[in-house]
Design a protein around this motif. Structure first.
Motif, PDB file in Angstrom:
ATOM      1  N   ARG A 277      -0.279 -38.355 -32.455  1.00 37.27           N
ATOM      2  CA  ARG A 277      -0.016 -39.743 -32.769  1.00 37.27           C
ATOM      3  C   ARG A 277      -0.698 -40.595 -31.708  1.00 37.27           C
ATOM      4  O   ARG A 277      -0.881 -40.158 -30.575  1.00 37.27           O
ATOM      5  N   VAL A 278      -1.060 -41.809 -32.086  1.00 42.41           N
ATOM      6  CA  VAL A 278      -1.565 -42.760 -31.091  1.00 42.41           C
ATOM      7  C   VAL A 278      -0.607 -43.943 -31.098  1.00 42.41           C
ATOM      8  O   VAL A 278      -0.176 -44.408 -32.154  1.00 42.41           O
TER       9      VAL A 278
ATOM     10  N   GLY B  15      -2.209 -39.470 -36.089  1.00 41.70           N
ATOM     11  CA  GLY B  15      -3.519 -38.990 -35.668  1.00 41.70           C
ATOM     12  C   GLY B  15      -3.778 -37.623 -36.261  1.00 41.70           C
ATOM     13  O   GLY B  15      -2.878 -36.980 -36.793  1.00 41.70           O
ATOM     14  N   GLN B  16      -4.991 -37.196 -36.178  1.00 40.40           N
ATOM     15  CA  GLN B  16      -5.334 -35.847 -36.612  1.00 40.40           C
ATOM     16  C   GLN B  16      -6.220 -35.209 -35.563  1.00 40.40           C
ATOM     17  O   GLN B  16      -6.984 -35.886 -34.876  1.00 40.40           O
TER      18      GLN B  16
ATOM     19  N   LEU C 203      -9.362 -35.955 -31.118  1.00 37.73           N
ATOM     20  CA  LEU C 203      -8.237 -36.566 -31.818  1.00 37.73           C
ATOM     21  C   LEU C 203      -8.742 -37.867 -32.421  1.00 37.73           C
ATOM     22  O   LEU C 203      -9.523 -38.584 -31.782  1.00 37.73           O
ATOM     23  N   ARG C 204      -8.270 -38.191 -33.637  1.00 36.59           N
ATOM     24  CA  ARG C 204      -8.666 -39.436 -34.291  1.00 36.59           C
ATOM     25  C   ARG C 204      -7.481 -40.072 -35.004  1.00 36.59           C
ATOM     26  O   ARG C 204      -6.642 -39.380 -35.547  1.00 36.59           O
TER      27      ARG C 204
ATOM     28  N   PHE D  43      -3.961 -48.211 -25.548  1.00 38.80           N
ATOM     29  CA  PHE D  43      -3.456 -47.137 -26.402  1.00 38.80           C
ATOM     30  C   PHE D  43      -3.220 -45.865 -25.604  1.00 38.80           C
ATOM     31  O   PHE D  43      -3.765 -45.685 -24.518  1.00 38.80           O
ATOM     32  N   GLN D  44      -2.374 -45.028 -26.166  1.00 37.01           N
ATOM     33  CA  GLN D  44      -1.992 -43.777 -25.523  1.00 37.01           C
ATOM     34  C   GLN D  44      -1.768 -42.732 -26.607  1.00 37.01           C
ATOM     35  O   GLN D  44      -1.139 -42.999 -27.617  1.00 37.01           O
ATOM     36  N   TRP D  45      -2.283 -41.522 -26.368  1.00 32.51           N
ATOM     37  CA  TRP D  45      -2.109 -40.420 -27.316  1.00 32.51           C
ATOM     38  C   TRP D  45      -0.885 -39.598 -26.960  1.00 32.51           C
ATOM     39  O   TRP D  45      -0.579 -39.400 -25.794  1.00 32.51           O
ATOM     40  N   GLU D  46      -0.196 -39.110 -27.975  1.00 33.10           N
ATOM     41  CA  GLU D  46       0.867 -38.117 -27.797  1.00 33.10           C
ATOM     42  C   GLU D  46       0.495 -36.928 -28.671  1.00 33.10           C
ATOM     43  O   GLU D  46       0.229 -37.106 -29.866  1.00 33.10           O
TER      44      GLU D  46
END
Length: 171
Positions: A66-67, A95-96, A104-105, A129-132
């Motif tokens: 997820r972003v 996200g994928q 990651l996108r 933004f931050q990715w999990e």
């Protein structure tokens, strides 16, 4: 009598230590090179935006992503008093993970997120933004969560498909 008391105390410590949550056997994935840019097809720019970052899985296996993003000049709070930096009023996009590209996108389609896409196209757009990611160790079925650093970008960097600025917490 003392031996029994010592044995009971050691047994209690051993049970407490073994019943705690098990640490993963491998390091979490490493997430770097965050960017946000307009998608292109055949060299032609589309009005679709993509959040993306590079993933080094190491021995871990990414199973979900997820972003989280915040918009505006005050989209994140800097690190303070031992607390890491944090997004202000974050929103989520699914996200994928593209294993073949180690990436990651998450997509911002104007047909579904018109307000955000319009904002991102604006000259004053600023985004943090931050990715999990959800990941598993190869020897476990337990799923762990990992957060990337926070990345920030603006309209000029988005249009040029440049790297976002990575914000790290104080160590």
């Amino acid at each position: 009598m003392k031996r029994v008391a010592v044995f009971a105390a050691l047994f209690a410590l051993m049970v407490a230590a073994c019943s705690g949550e098990k640490e993963p056997s491998v390091s979490p994935p490493r997430l770097t090179d965050g960017r946000m840019n307009m998608a292109k097809v055949g060299g032609r720019v589309l009005p679709v935006f993509e959040f993306n970052c590079v993933v080094a899985e190491r021995e871990a296996k990414v199973v979900g992503a997820r972003v989280f993003y915040s918009t505006g000049a005050t989209a994140f709070k800097p690190a303070q008093g031992g607390e890491p930096p944090a997004l202000v009023v974050p929103k989520t996009l699914d996200g994928q993970y593209l294993a073949s590209q180690h990436q990651l996108r998450a997509t911002v389609d104007p047909a579904k997120l018109e307000e955000l896409a319009t904002y991102l196209n604006g000259a004053d757009s600023q985004v943090a933004f931050q990715w999990e990611v959800d990941w598993k160790a190869p020897d476990s079925e337990e799923v762990y969560k990992f957060h990337s650093s926070i990345f920030t970008t603006d309209n000029a960097t988005i249009a040029a498909a440049g790297l976002a600025t990575e914000i790290r917490g104080a160590k």
